[in-house]
Design an enzyme around this catalytic site. Sequence first.
Site, PDB file in Angstrom:
ATOM      1  N   TYR A  49      -3.223 -22.140  57.015  1.00 23.21           N
ATOM      2  CA  TYR A  49      -4.189 -21.701  58.214  1.00 23.21           C
ATOM      3  C   TYR A  49      -5.530 -21.374  57.552  1.00 23.21           C
ATOM      4  O   TYR A  49      -5.643 -20.666  56.369  1.00 23.21           O
ATOM      5  CB  TYR A  49      -3.746 -20.613  58.761  1.00 23.21           C
ATOM      6  CG  TYR A  49      -2.529 -20.815  59.786  1.00 23.21           C
ATOM      7  CD1 TYR A  49      -2.728 -21.791  60.936  1.00 23.21           C
ATOM      8  CD2 TYR A  49      -1.279 -20.240  59.540  1.00 23.21           C
ATOM      9  CE1 TYR A  49      -1.423 -22.239  61.672  1.00 23.21           C
ATOM     10  CE2 TYR A  49      -0.302 -20.595  60.383  1.00 23.21           C
ATOM     11  CZ  TYR A  49      -0.373 -21.502  61.335  1.00 23.21           C
ATOM     12  OH  TYR A  49       0.719 -21.709  62.231  1.00 23.21           O
ATOM     13  N   LYS A  80      17.874   7.021  54.471  1.00 19.83           N
ATOM     14  CA  LYS A  80      17.273   6.688  55.660  1.00 19.83           C
ATOM     15  C   LYS A  80      16.774   5.478  55.451  1.00 19.83           C
ATOM     16  O   LYS A  80      16.542   4.711  54.628  1.00 19.83           O
ATOM     17  CB  LYS A  80      16.174   7.935  55.811  1.00 19.83           C
ATOM     18  CG  LYS A  80      15.064   7.693  54.499  1.00 19.83           C
ATOM     19  CD  LYS A  80      14.182   8.912  54.590  1.00 19.83           C
ATOM     20  CE  LYS A  80      12.992   8.889  53.497  1.00 19.83           C
ATOM     21  NZ  LYS A  80      12.006   9.983  53.563  1.00 19.83           N
TER      22      LYS A  80
END
EC number: 5.1.1.1
Length: 358
Positions: free
Chosen positions: A254, A34
């Site tokens: 940042y 999956k």
Amino acid sequence: MKGATAIINLKSLRHNLEKIQQYAPKSRLMAVVKANAYGHGLLTVAQALKNADYFSVARIEEALTLRSGGIIKPILLLEGFFSLEDLAVLQVNHIETVIHNFEQLVALEKVRLPEPVRVWMKIDTGMHRLGVRLEQADAFYQRLQNCPNVAKPIHIITHLSDVNPHHPVVTDQQIRSFDAFVQGKPGQKSIAASGAILLCPQSHRDVVRPGIALYGISPFEHFIGRDYGLLPVMTLQSPLIAVREHKAGETVGYAGEWISQTATFLGVLAIGYGDGYPQSAPTGTPVWINDRQVPIVGRVSMDMISVDLGRDATDKVGDRAVLWGDQLSLEKVASYIGYTAYELVSKLTGRVAISYVN
């Protein structure tokens, strides 16, 4: 120069399947593929696992991808079908389905199918997520038995909530509840997923369902796959796209959250949260480059990560760093970030190239 690349070692994948079979020598193996085979590539992984007896997925689209890709072995839909219309698709494509609630049961009783579908009745022995409650299970099973749209025999499945060898009471109770219900009933039985395959042999029944362990990753905190004889399948790499001199006292990234205490060299890697590498990875999260471990510094950006290469660095633009893999375990990286290994490996985006090696 390629950007971020996930290198998938199919030889290691097959090794892990063989190792899992050694843990559960009397059980058939249902390979759980999956979520794009936990980020490793659904169809290629399934094609490589020729010795698996079954495959299982979460969604019907995944099952159809396997069928259209030439996979002919049994496929189980672990969450079952979501609508009445799905049943005809399952029947035509010979996809087996979990049945875990009364809505699905009623749909099976109402639909008209040219041939019956194979079902796995899921009972809730303690996970309390999906599954028929034990006090309702006998009546539910009998209705399945009486339903002409259900192939016989009915298989039975459950899921363990916490495989913990130090506190086995819950697991033991779940196993006892399962065994009490299935006693005397034909069909295949399945309890164990990765954790129970490795640590709970008393849970091994006709079929075991390896998921994360197939990919060489430990299902347990504080352990890595190699502790159980498993090999990492994915190595996530990215190139250095810049090497910069950095003065003491300068910031990077940042908000300037990281400040260099000494003169050093910073490297910039072409990978970021746009590739699925978590933005929450803190300064100090390890990266492997040129036979040593170096730390991430500053914030992870959408497309880039900065690493402190050290004041004596000789690294060059184009050198490839390993974010996790053979040299640096995914489990270790996940622990730094505060993720589970399951989350980390399955978050990669389509921007990451996948390269398969044998």
